[in-house]
Write an enzyme that holds these catalytic residues in place. Structure first.
Site, mmCIF file in Angstrom:
data_model
loop_
_atom_site.group_PDB
_atom_site.id
_atom_site.type_symbol
_atom_site.label_atom_id
_atom_site.label_comp_id
_atom_site.label_asym_id
_atom_site.label_seq_id
_atom_site.Cartn_x
_atom_site.Cartn_y
_atom_site.Cartn_z
ATOM 1 N N ASP A 41 0.817 -1.214 0.000
ATOM 2 C CA ASP A 41 0.000 0.000 0.000
ATOM 3 C C ASP A 41 0.852 1.267 0.000
ATOM 4 O O ASP A 41 2.044 1.249 0.332
ATOM 5 C CB ASP A 41 -0.870 0.031 1.275
ATOM 6 C CG ASP A 41 -1.985 -1.002 1.230
ATOM 7 O OD1 ASP A 41 -1.942 -1.889 0.352
ATOM 8 O OD2 ASP A 41 -2.877 -0.927 2.088
ATOM 9 N N HIS A 182 3.713 -2.193 3.083
ATOM 10 C CA HIS A 182 3.813 -0.855 2.499
ATOM 11 C C HIS A 182 5.160 -0.728 1.802
ATOM 12 O O HIS A 182 6.200 -0.849 2.456
ATOM 13 C CB HIS A 182 3.671 0.212 3.596
ATOM 14 C CG HIS A 182 2.370 0.111 4.328
ATOM 15 N ND1 HIS A 182 2.160 -0.806 5.343
ATOM 16 C CD2 HIS A 182 1.194 0.766 4.149
ATOM 17 C CE1 HIS A 182 0.911 -0.694 5.768
ATOM 18 N NE2 HIS A 182 0.303 0.251 5.062
HETATM 19 ZN ZN ZN Z 1 -2.549 3.121 3.453
#
Ligand code: ZN
Length: 576
Positions: A41, A182
């Site tokens: 993400d 991430h």
């Molecule tokens: Zn996020």
């Protein structure tokens, strides 16, 4: 950004840990491969390219929930994600909590991001992960796409330590999990790649989110929330690569591409990426050979497709026949053994259905020959043409239906112009200063004197060049001058007004009959250089030059060899 809702995440992880109890594994073994979807993400960011390198080296596909704002900044990275077969997905434009926004604002966040993703990578069909996993009925409806959360939270944004990230992944992973990470942290990239190596040794296959559901026969619906796809006894298997076959059909290369049922095929023949620029395959097609077909099979180009197959097609093509005409006798040969040569003499283009060449053929003047070669296991090669002119000249690139044919034929027969080698005339090529002077010298039938040859002033007109004598003659006769005392520029092309000037000088001492002062009526009269105007008037009055079909003289246009042939043919008519 995730720190703002660490409470929510902690709850999610706790719930996940409960669900991820070991014990489902034996079932999964029986039902096919263990599948897992790594998701990244908040990117793309500065570490994404390194992650992509690592995934590529491991043959692993993942899913990237991108922010629209980041896809804008890192658009080439976003394009690479898609190109390399990962799934590109939507994580809002700038990471707000969607439940705190109005319906219209949610739609704007999703739509603007879709637009940036498509602009960057050319894809479509983006599933959505709301920031912080924050979603409710209203937001789900406003999103209007499948909503993807996660079942393993690595807490990578918090621990910022590659080993801990790896350990968290290994501890919590299970068959059917969607793992949250991430790619904006270097430690997440390193931790994920290291976990991949271990999970592979434990029998996991890495898939995109879309594949995780498709392979288990599940359909993802708009507005529904998904966080896991546990084994259910079904595995449709990875998307199989398409198969490319080629065969010679009617002397042409026919390409057939097949893929598994239900998959679309995209292909290119120009070396570009079929997932981005490919045509959708709809049936066998013809291609030029040799060629490089790139194809991909896909249930969805964004994250549910095979690797690209690159196929070099080398089916042999017959060589272009060699065409010779000597004393009116045509002979044809082909460098490809076993090739048949077919030919025509009626002006039509030869094909494999044309008469078969079996030996030398006597031609009548004014014949255009066309020939091609091919065979049963060969592709038909290029067609060759040539003219046996009405005056008995053999030219490969001048044909009777062209406006300059008669003039070129006349020039060749009279020896005033010659070809450029190997029976070519190159009618469209610019006539050079050296060529024009040589043409006039030939036309004059005069001889350059010894004195003129010795007095050659131009350093760039070298003894032994075909134009040497002609330039010496023309300089002595004041037909031409140089660009400077030492420079003639024999290889430079000339404009129509320059050619007019030289012709006019050439005709200065010739009796020309009805020549008189005329008023020019060309539309572009003001473009004619002042120094050239008397010469242009003179050559036009003599009928040597004409304007174009628009009524312009085009004084600065380069004169072609074809134009030169026409002008000198008229000159011959005047002076004969
Ligand atoms: Zn996020």
């Amino acid at each position: 950004m995730k720190r703002f809702c660490s409470f929510f995440l902690a709850v999610a992880v706790f719930a996940t840990a409960l669900c991820a109890a070991p014990g489902v594994r034996p079932q999964a073994e029986a039902a096919g491969k263990k599948l897992i979807a790594f998701t990244f993400d908040d990117g793309p960011g500065p570490y994404t390219e390194r992650l992509l390198d690592g995934l590529k080296a491991r043959g692993v596909k993942a899913t990237f929930f991108m922010l629209g704002s980041r896809a804008q900044t890192y658009s080439s990275t976003a394009a690479r994600v898609y190109r390399e077969g990962h799934q590109v997905a939507n994580h809002s434009y700038d990471h707000p909590e969607l439940t705190a926004l109005s319906d219209q604002s949610v739609k704007n966040q999703i739509q603007s991001t879709n637009n940036y993703l498509t602009k960057a990578c050319g894809g479509s069909g983006y599933v959505v992960r709301p920031p912080y996993g924050s979603v409710n009925q209203r937001v789900k409806a406003a999103i209007g796409a499948p909503v993807v959360l996660w079942s393993v939270d690595t807490r990578d944004w918090q621990v910022l330590n590659a080993n801990t990230v790896t350990n968290n992944i290994l501890r919590d992973s299970f068959d059917g999990a969607i793992v949250l990470m991430h790619d904006i942290y270097a430690t997440s990239v390193d931790g994920a790649l290291s976990a991949i190596d271990t999970l592979k040794s434990r029998g996991y296959e890495f898939v995109t989110v879309r594949e995780l559901f498709r392979r288990r026969g599940r359909t993802m619906k708009n507005g529904e929330v998904y966080d896991t796809s546990r084994p259910n006894g079904k595995d449709l298997g990875a998307v199989q690569q398409p198969a490319v076959t080629d065969e010679a059909v009617g002397g042409k290369l026919q390409i057939t591409i097949t893929a598994q049922k239900g998959a679309d095929i995209y292909y290119t023949v120009d070396g570009s990426d079929p997932a981005v620029k490919g045509k959708k395959y709809s049936g066998p097609f013809f291609a030029e050979t040799p060629c490089r077909i790139k194809s991909v099979a896909a249930f969805h180009l964004n994250g549910s497709r095979s690797d690209t197959v690159e196929t070099a097609i080398t089916t042999p093509t017959a060589a272009t026949p060699e065409l010779q005409i000597e004393n009116g006798v045509l002979s044809l040969s082909c460098a490809t053994e076993e090739a048949e040569i077919h030919y025509t003499t009626d002006g039509t283009e030869a094909a494999m259905g044309s008469p078969l060449y079996q030996g030398p053929v006597t031609l009548s003047p004014g014949t255009v020959v066309s020939a091609c070669a091919g065979g049963e296991t060969l592709l038909t090669g290029k067609t060759v043409r040539g003219t046996y002119s009405s005056r008995g000249n053999f030219v490969r690139d001048v044909f009777p239906n062209q406006w300059f044919y008669e003039s070129v034929d006349t020039m060749l027969s009279r020896g005033i112009m010659s070809g450029t080698g190997n029976h070519r005339f190159e009618p469209r090529a610019d006539v050079t200063r050296g060529q024009l002077v040589t043409i006039l010298y030939q036309h004059s039938q005069e001889q350059a004197g010894e004195e003129a040859l010795k007095a050659m002033p131009f350093a760039d007109v070298k003894q032994g060049r075909y134009y040497f004598t002609a330039v010496a003659w023309a300089y002595e006769k004041h037909i031409v001058s140089g660009y400077s005392a030492r420079e003639f520029r024999p290889e430079q092309s000339i404009t129509r007004e320059e050619m007019s000037q030289i012709l006019s000088a050439y005709l200065a001492d010739k009796e020309m009959g009805d020549e008189q002062e005329i008023s020019l009526e060309y539309g572009d009269l003001e473009k004619i250089s002042r120094w050239a105007l008397p010469a242009v008037k003179r050559v036009c009055a003599l009928g040597l030059f004409h304007g174009d079909e628009k009524g312009n003289f085009a004084p600065k246009a380069k004169a072609s060899r074809a134009e030169a042939a026409c002008v000198i043919t008229k000159l011959c008519e005047l002076t004969d």
